[in-house]
Scaffold this motif. Sequence first.
Motif, mmCIF file in Angstrom:
data_model
loop_
_atom_site.group_PDB
_atom_site.id
_atom_site.type_symbol
_atom_site.label_atom_id
_atom_site.label_comp_id
_atom_site.label_asym_id
_atom_site.label_seq_id
_atom_site.Cartn_x
_atom_site.Cartn_y
_atom_site.Cartn_z
ATOM 1 N N GLN A 60 1.103 -1.171 -0.153
ATOM 2 C CA GLN A 60 -0.098 0.166 0.193
ATOM 3 C C GLN A 60 0.737 1.029 0.099
ATOM 4 O O GLN A 60 0.819 2.174 -0.705
ATOM 5 N N THR A 61 2.111 1.575 0.589
ATOM 6 C CA THR A 61 3.159 2.505 0.717
ATOM 7 C C THR A 61 3.021 2.659 -0.497
ATOM 8 O O THR A 61 3.860 3.937 -1.026
ATOM 9 N N GLU A 62 3.840 1.859 -0.660
ATOM 10 C CA GLU A 62 4.701 1.710 -2.253
ATOM 11 C C GLU A 62 3.797 2.247 -3.748
ATOM 12 O O GLU A 62 4.631 2.847 -4.031
ATOM 13 N N TYR A 63 3.039 1.266 -3.647
ATOM 14 C CA TYR A 63 1.896 1.764 -4.865
ATOM 15 C C TYR A 63 1.006 2.505 -4.403
ATOM 16 O O TYR A 63 -0.317 2.810 -5.497
ATOM 17 N N LYS A 64 0.328 3.032 -3.714
ATOM 18 C CA LYS A 64 -0.660 3.989 -2.693
ATOM 19 C C LYS A 64 -0.711 5.378 -4.546
ATOM 20 O O LYS A 64 -2.382 5.317 -4.044
ATOM 21 N N SER A 65 -0.083 6.068 -4.986
ATOM 22 C CA SER A 65 -0.308 6.877 -5.682
ATOM 23 C C SER A 65 -0.040 6.825 -6.699
ATOM 24 O O SER A 65 -0.312 7.552 -8.147
ATOM 25 N N LYS A 66 0.072 5.338 -7.497
ATOM 26 C CA LYS A 66 -0.431 4.877 -7.947
ATOM 27 C C LYS A 66 -1.542 4.454 -8.582
ATOM 28 O O LYS A 66 -2.251 4.086 -8.206
ATOM 29 N N ASP A 67 -2.012 4.761 -10.177
ATOM 30 C CA ASP A 67 -3.145 3.987 -10.644
ATOM 31 C C ASP A 67 -2.624 2.520 -10.853
ATOM 32 O O ASP A 67 -2.653 2.108 -11.968
ATOM 33 N N LEU A 68 -3.252 1.954 -10.102
ATOM 34 C CA LEU A 68 -3.319 0.135 -9.778
ATOM 35 C C LEU A 68 -4.626 -0.027 -10.735
ATOM 36 O O LEU A 68 -6.246 0.121 -10.424
ATOM 37 N N HIS A 69 -4.724 -1.324 -11.621
ATOM 38 C CA HIS A 69 -5.869 -2.221 -12.054
ATOM 39 C C HIS A 69 -6.070 -3.397 -11.571
ATOM 40 O O HIS A 69 -4.807 -4.017 -11.329
ATOM 41 N N LYS A 70 -7.168 -3.975 -11.175
ATOM 42 C CA LYS A 70 -7.854 -5.255 -10.485
ATOM 43 C C LYS A 70 -7.103 -6.620 -11.594
ATOM 44 O O LYS A 70 -7.138 -6.139 -12.897
ATOM 45 N N PRO A 71 -6.089 -7.091 -11.066
ATOM 46 C CA PRO A 71 -5.938 -7.990 -11.925
ATOM 47 C C PRO A 71 -6.914 -8.769 -12.619
ATOM 48 O O PRO A 71 -7.906 -9.074 -12.735
ATOM 49 N N LYS A 72 -6.308 -9.350 -13.551
ATOM 50 C CA LYS A 72 -7.322 -9.674 -14.904
ATOM 51 C C LYS A 72 -8.040 -10.925 -14.457
ATOM 52 O O LYS A 72 -9.757 -11.608 -14.286
ATOM 53 N N MET A 73 -7.549 -11.520 -13.378
ATOM 54 C CA MET A 73 -8.148 -13.210 -13.019
ATOM 55 C C MET A 73 -8.717 -12.775 -11.640
ATOM 56 O O MET A 73 -9.186 -13.856 -11.303
#
Length: 76
Positions: A60-73
Amino acid sequence: MRNTLGDLNNHLFAQLERLSDEELTGEKLDEEIKRARSINDVAKRIISNGTLVLQAQKFQTEYKSKDLHKPKMLEG
């Protein structure tokens, strides 16, 4: 919180002391060994859960500011 990882550490060392009792023999030793195995199993699960929580916090700390998408699986 009632119990902490420090408490777990104390319980594990207390169990080690009970197993180190040279006067413990026979059925009493067998009972203590069974108890130690049970404590060990629970301790492993507690530590595993703590590791998972720590990994999630790091993620959460590392990727908090990045736009992440839910994995397709995981998409329905």
